[in-house]
Design an enzyme around this catalytic site. Structure first.
Site, mmCIF file in Angstrom:
data_model
loop_
_atom_site.group_PDB
_atom_site.id
_atom_site.type_symbol
_atom_site.label_atom_id
_atom_site.label_comp_id
_atom_site.label_asym_id
_atom_site.label_seq_id
_atom_site.Cartn_x
_atom_site.Cartn_y
_atom_site.Cartn_z
ATOM 1 N N PRO A 97 0.809 -1.220 0.000
ATOM 2 C CA PRO A 97 0.000 0.000 0.000
ATOM 3 C C PRO A 97 0.846 1.276 0.000
ATOM 4 O O PRO A 97 0.463 2.277 -0.604
ATOM 5 C CB PRO A 97 -0.829 -0.130 1.276
ATOM 6 N N TYR A 98 2.007 1.251 0.680
ATOM 7 C CA TYR A 98 2.897 2.415 0.633
ATOM 8 C C TYR A 98 3.282 2.728 -0.812
ATOM 9 O O TYR A 98 3.128 3.866 -1.282
ATOM 10 C CB TYR A 98 4.158 2.169 1.465
ATOM 11 N N ALA A 99 3.795 1.728 -1.515
ATOM 12 C CA ALA A 99 4.217 1.942 -2.900
ATOM 13 C C ALA A 99 3.030 2.309 -3.782
ATOM 14 O O ALA A 99 3.133 3.177 -4.654
ATOM 15 C CB ALA A 99 4.916 0.697 -3.427
#
Length: 345
Positions: free
Chosen positions: A140-142
């Site tokens: 989810p960060y990326a």
């Protein structure tokens, strides 16, 4: 020139602000201090608040109408945490960026530099990527970084704004002048965990040893944070040449890396060489959201920015060790003690 640095009291943002000052660019720092440090904003124009606070943005631009560009470094960045709590990451990294961009457009700020990430790439068979490589985020960060890039491209088509996404690889090091560095006492990235292992005697956990790399460990492109900061200065100085007012499309992306792939095992060896003694290593399974890693083969940063890294992996390790040894004296207060800084214009 005056620039807004959103997230300018964090590790990378504060280093960019220092590089700007050294080059005669005045940073206007905006940070809510959720992870940033007020000490990194001392003697700088500083507003404590959220990037999504449109009222605050209006105040900043009213008091600094000569702001020529915005550098957006504000984000939550811990990959496993993003897997465990994706809603927070999409809210912080995507939702608040939408509000920030709306505020920039409303206040006539037509130049935006975005701190993106090489984590968005799907690496080739040899782990190399360039700006045309497929986008395939594994966390989810990326994914939040890729989503913001898409939002920026859409904004550049719809509004009088030009956007440049600088895709970082793996920042290490500290400001060589030791003005700023990693603010967290126990950083979660590879070098931070190595320093902690060296200081405590606890083994460094090498996460993932079955990647299809030359030694089974992940491969990274470790770039010194001061080199990254210098790239931002170049981007600010050359912004209108790279993306002139009539540019079509009015957005672009640039990789910021060294072009050299270093495996984690090789990085451990470099760390031990700089430290002058071995550290214990324990091999453990991959973490959620981990990837084998990438390094860039792009020459675009040189072609567009005239930028190449000047500092080595060993320099990054050396500066990180020096910063870790003096961090508490520079920051001056314990983590649980609030620091009052009055915003001024």
């Amino acid at each position: 020139m005056k620039v807004l640095v959103a997230g300018g009291a964090g590790f990378i943002g504060s280093t960019i602000a220092s590089a700007c000052l050294d080059d005669g660019i005045t940073p206007v720092v905006l940070d809510n201090l959720s992870t940033g440090r007020a000490e990194f904003a001392r003697d700088r124009i500083f507003y404590r608040g959220d990037i999504a606070d449109r009222q605050l943005l209006e105040k900043i631009f009213a008091e600094h109408p000569d702001i020529a560009a915005a550098v957006h470094c504000a984000a939550a960045i811990v990959v496993p945490e993003s897997v465990a709590d994706p809603l927070r990451y999409y809210g912080e990294n995507v939702g608040k960026t939408v509000e920030l961009l709306a505020g920039l457009v409303e206040n006539g700020c037509g130049r935006v530099l975005f701190s993106s990430s090489a984590a968005i790439y799907q690496p080739g068979a040899d782990f190399t990527v360039d700006e045309s490589s497929p986008i395939a985020p594994t966390s989810p960060y990326a994914q939040s970084k890729a989503m913001v890039e898409q939002i920026l491209a859409d904004c550049a088509r719809a509004y009088p704004v030009r956007t440049m996404s600088l895709r970082y690889f793996n920042p290490i090091g500290a400001d060589p002048a030791m003005r700023t560095g990693l603010q967290l006492p126990q950083p979660t990235h590879v070098l931070g965990r190595m320093i902690e292992a060296a200081n405590t005697g606890e083994p460094f956990q090498l996460t993932g040893t079955d990647w299809p790399t030359r030694d089974g460990s992940g491969i990274r492109d470790y770039v010194h944070v001061w080199d990254l900061a210098q790239a931002h200065v170049r981007a600010l100085r050359r912004f209108d040449a790279i993306l002139p007012a009539e540019a079509e499309p009015a957005s672009t992306t640039i990789n910021l890396g060294t072009g050299n792939g270093t495996t984690v095992r090789e990085f451990v060896a470099a760390f031990e060489a700089v430290l002058g003694r071995p550290v214990a290593v324990r091999e453990v399974p991959r973490r959620p959201g981990d990837s084998a890693g990438t390094f860039t083969t792009s020459a675009r940063s040189w072609e567009l920015l005239g930028w190449r890294p000047a500092l080595s992996v060993e320099d990054g390790i050396r500066h990180s060790l020096r910063w870790a040894a003096m961090r508490d004296s520079v920051l001056g207060v314990a983590e649980d003690q609030p620091v009052e800084v009055v915003a001024y214009g």
